[in-house]
Design an enzyme around this catalytic site. Structure first.
Site, PDB file in Angstrom:
ATOM      1  N   ASP A 131      62.413 -59.667  83.914  1.00 55.51           N
ATOM      2  CA  ASP A 131      61.394 -59.644  82.869  1.00 55.51           C
ATOM      3  C   ASP A 131      61.959 -60.281  81.598  1.00 55.51           C
ATOM      4  OD1 ASP A 131      58.971 -59.164  81.705  1.00 55.51           O
ATOM      5  OD2 ASP A 131      59.304 -57.027  81.357  1.00 55.51           O
ATOM      6  N   HIS A 138      55.510 -60.560  69.802  1.00 52.77           N
ATOM      7  CA  HIS A 138      55.887 -59.269  70.386  1.00 52.77           C
ATOM      8  C   HIS A 138      57.300 -58.879  69.934  1.00 52.77           C
ATOM      9  CE1 HIS A 138      56.316 -55.945  73.149  1.00 52.77           C
ATOM     10  NE2 HIS A 138      57.371 -56.511  73.707  1.00 52.77           N
ATOM     11  N   GLU A 204      51.960 -53.188  79.306  1.00 53.98           N
ATOM     12  CA  GLU A 204      52.383 -54.449  78.689  1.00 53.98           C
ATOM     13  C   GLU A 204      51.654 -55.575  79.401  1.00 53.98           C
ATOM     14  OE1 GLU A 204      56.717 -54.644  78.631  1.00 53.98           O
ATOM     15  OE2 GLU A 204      56.725 -53.633  76.682  1.00 53.98           O
ATOM     16  N   GLU A 206      51.279 -59.004  80.685  1.00 48.74           N
ATOM     17  CA  GLU A 206      52.232 -60.082  80.976  1.00 48.74           C
ATOM     18  C   GLU A 206      51.675 -60.975  82.084  1.00 48.74           C
ATOM     19  OE1 GLU A 206      56.330 -59.053  81.457  1.00 48.74           O
ATOM     20  OE2 GLU A 206      56.163 -57.200  80.271  1.00 48.74           O
ATOM     21  N   ASP A 238      53.473 -54.380  82.976  1.00 51.88           N
ATOM     22  CA  ASP A 238      54.790 -53.743  82.986  1.00 51.88           C
ATOM     23  C   ASP A 238      54.648 -52.387  82.296  1.00 51.88           C
ATOM     24  OD1 ASP A 238      57.487 -53.164  82.959  1.00 51.88           O
ATOM     25  OD2 ASP A 238      57.926 -54.446  81.236  1.00 51.88           O
ATOM     26  N   ARG A 242      57.572 -45.253  76.308  1.00 53.04           N
ATOM     27  CA  ARG A 242      58.264 -45.612  75.066  1.00 53.04           C
ATOM     28  C   ARG A 242      59.252 -44.558  74.583  1.00 53.04           C
ATOM     29  NH1 ARG A 242      57.599 -50.879  75.455  1.00 53.04           N
ATOM     30  NH2 ARG A 242      55.422 -51.546  75.327  1.00 53.04           N
ATOM     31  N   GLN A 245      62.259 -44.818  76.743  1.00 51.14           N
ATOM     32  CA  GLN A 245      62.925 -46.079  76.389  1.00 51.14           C
ATOM     33  C   GLN A 245      63.756 -45.937  75.101  1.00 51.14           C
ATOM     34  OE1 GLN A 245      60.104 -49.306  76.007  1.00 51.14           O
ATOM     35  NE2 GLN A 245      61.676 -50.874  75.789  1.00 51.14           N
ATOM     36  N   LYS A 258      61.031 -48.199  82.513  1.00 51.66           N
ATOM     37  CA  LYS A 258      60.343 -49.337  83.114  1.00 51.66           C
ATOM     38  C   LYS A 258      60.339 -49.300  84.642  1.00 51.66           C
ATOM     39  CE  LYS A 258      60.022 -51.898  79.214  1.00 51.66           C
ATOM     40  NZ  LYS A 258      58.835 -52.583  78.711  1.00 51.66           N
ATOM     41  N   THR A 262      55.475 -51.250  88.256  1.00 49.32           N
ATOM     42  CA  THR A 262      55.058 -52.527  87.670  1.00 49.32           C
ATOM     43  C   THR A 262      53.949 -53.060  88.570  1.00 49.32           C
ATOM     44  OG1 THR A 262      57.359 -52.913  87.034  1.00 49.32           O
ATOM     45  CG2 THR A 262      55.867 -54.796  86.902  1.00 49.32           C
ATOM     46  N   GLU A 369      52.363 -51.906  69.874  1.00 45.15           N
ATOM     47  CA  GLU A 369      52.022 -52.780  68.753  1.00 45.15           C
ATOM     48  C   GLU A 369      50.626 -52.485  68.205  1.00 45.15           C
ATOM     49  OE1 GLU A 369      53.269 -57.121  69.425  1.00 45.15           O
ATOM     50  OE2 GLU A 369      53.466 -56.186  71.381  1.00 45.15           O
TER      51      GLU A 369
HETATM   52 CA    CA Z   1      57.975 -56.125  79.700  1.00 42.34          CA
END
Ligand code: CA
Length: 421
Positions: A131, A138, A204, A206, A238, A242, A245, A258, A262, A369
């Site tokens: 990834d 971002h 996420e 992507e 993804d 948080r 993380q 993560k 996915t 975000e």
């Molecule tokens: Ca990602």
């Protein structure tokens, strides 16, 4: 002007004759096999192969079996000349002007399936998943939250496409439910971490590409040959935790935050289908080192959206509108860098873009975000609010390119959140 097939394709369909994305499907009867999408149908390539219509297309060793498979890996290993040839033959065979299949009702019964009648599977056996972190906005937004706007980007960010090696075993096909993960969480004011379900589950937005031809260990891919190795693109979510993380990521990067799931979309849109939508790569400053400079580099104009549907909502609500052009690093640069030290990529490896955020608030590609780490909750049409994803929420990502009278789309990747066990 749009190409015309004898199979009806709606004007806003993601899958016109110009697209023909490859996927693996399980029909009502019989084993999984490879097909391409056309409108609301699937063209069964194993059935075409059996009928002798794909004869002489592929090297002799592969011809008998390459589509009677539950993954694209063998086809991926054949390389671009074979991929192009199959696409050309299919476009001709499915054209309104070609009688071979159009006028053979018995054969048509065997070759066409309704998408609504089949189960889509992962398109490939994914050996490795990487990834990247290639969206400037971002990286800048996340960096601003962690370190303030002055130090938002790490010093390396504009010199190399930053990435981490992800977990391939938990990459799942669209529609698979997502179990809220558990892990270590350390509230800022607590002396010690606790173990429990994440309270800040995120998506996420992507895109990811599948490697076709690999390279040998120790042999870097020169940037101007990188495209030879890319088969096509899927949408990717993804899923991220948080709070897990934030506690675990230093110094080696994401781990349990993560690796629980996915999701990718089932149809792989080829580079050939995307060619008409190339755009110049945004200017890079500083100029990259020579091994990252392509003779001509480009990006794609792909519109992307994320939609949230809570258990109370009747229809999904769009929360992100962004574009593939918001990526700073090109796919050729990503590949050249990935292999620069001699790392060997293999057919079916999955390389993802990282969250694709743009400059505007609406174009932010994750809740982190959008809500600025929960400080500004999203207001939804049902009067509900969301700082993060809750149990029962469904998150879908879709994407498409608008052509002249047609649309080349990716379908969608979707997943519903289930409570922690
Ligand atoms: Ca990602």
């Amino acid at each position: 002007m749009a190409l015309r097939s004898f199979i009806e394709v709606a004007k806003d369909s993601h899958f016109p004759l110009e697209n023909l994305p490859f996927g693996v499907f399980k029909p009502r009867e019989g084993p999984a096999r490879i097909g391409v999408a056309l409108g609301e149908n699937i063209v069964d390539l194993a059935a075409l192969e059996e009928a002798g219509l794909l004869k002489d297309l592929l090297p002799e060793t592969a011809a008998a079996t390459v589509f009677t498979r539950d993954s694209l890996n063998e086809f991926l290993a054949l390389g671009r000349p074979a991929w192009r040839k199959v696409r050309e033959i299919l476009q001709k065979l499915l054209s309104a002007d070609t009688a071979t299949l159009r006028d053979d009702t018995k054969l048509r019964d065997r070759v066409f399936h309704r998408q609504a009648d089949v189960v889509m599977q992962l398109p490939a056996k994914i050996g490795n998943y990487t990834d990247f972190y290639s969206s400037y906005h971002h990286a800048h937004n996340v960096g601003t939250m962690l370190r303030g706007p002055e130090n938002a980007l790490m010093p390396n960010w504009k010199w190399l496409p930053v990435a981490y090696h992800g977990r391939a075993s938990s990459v799942v096909s669209s529609g698979t439910d997502v179990r809220r993960p558990q892990g270590q969480i350390k509230p800022p004011d607590a002396a010690a971490p606790v173990f429990g379900p994440t309270k800040s589950l995120d998506y996420e937005l992507e895109m990811a590409f599948l490697i076709g031809l690999g390279n040998s260990l120790g042999q870097a891919m020169p940037i101007d040959r990188a495209l030879d190795h890319i088969f096509g693109f899927v949408l990717m979510n993804d899923w991220s935790a948080r709070d897990i993380q934030a506690w675990e990521y230093q110094p080696l990067g994401p781990f349990l935050a993560k690796n629980f799931c996915t999701s990718i979309s089932p149809w792989v849109v080829t580079l050939e289908a995307l060619e008409a939508f190339r755009k110049p790569l945004p200017r890079q400053d500083p100029e990259p080192l020579p091994y990252l400079r392509a003779k001509t580099d480009f990006t794609f104009d792909i519109q992307l959206e994320a939609k949230l549907q809570t258990a109370k909502m009747k229809t999904p609500h769009t929360i992100t509108r962004t574009n593939f052009q918001n990526l700073y690093w090109s796919i050729s640069q990503q590949l050249a860098h990935h292999t620069a030290g001699g790392c060997n990529l293999q057919p079916g490896d999955l390389l993802a873009s990282g969250t694709i955020s743009g400059e505007t608030e609406e174009s932010r590609g994750c809740m982190l975000e959008l809500t600025w780490r929960g400080a500004n909750p999203l207001k939804l049409p049902t009067d509900e609010t969301r700082k993060w994803l809750e149990d029962g929420d469904t998150l879908a990502i879709t994407g498409w390119c608008d052509g002249d009278g047609y649309r080349v789309g990716f379908g969608e990747v979707t997943g519903k959140i289930l409570p922690a066990l």
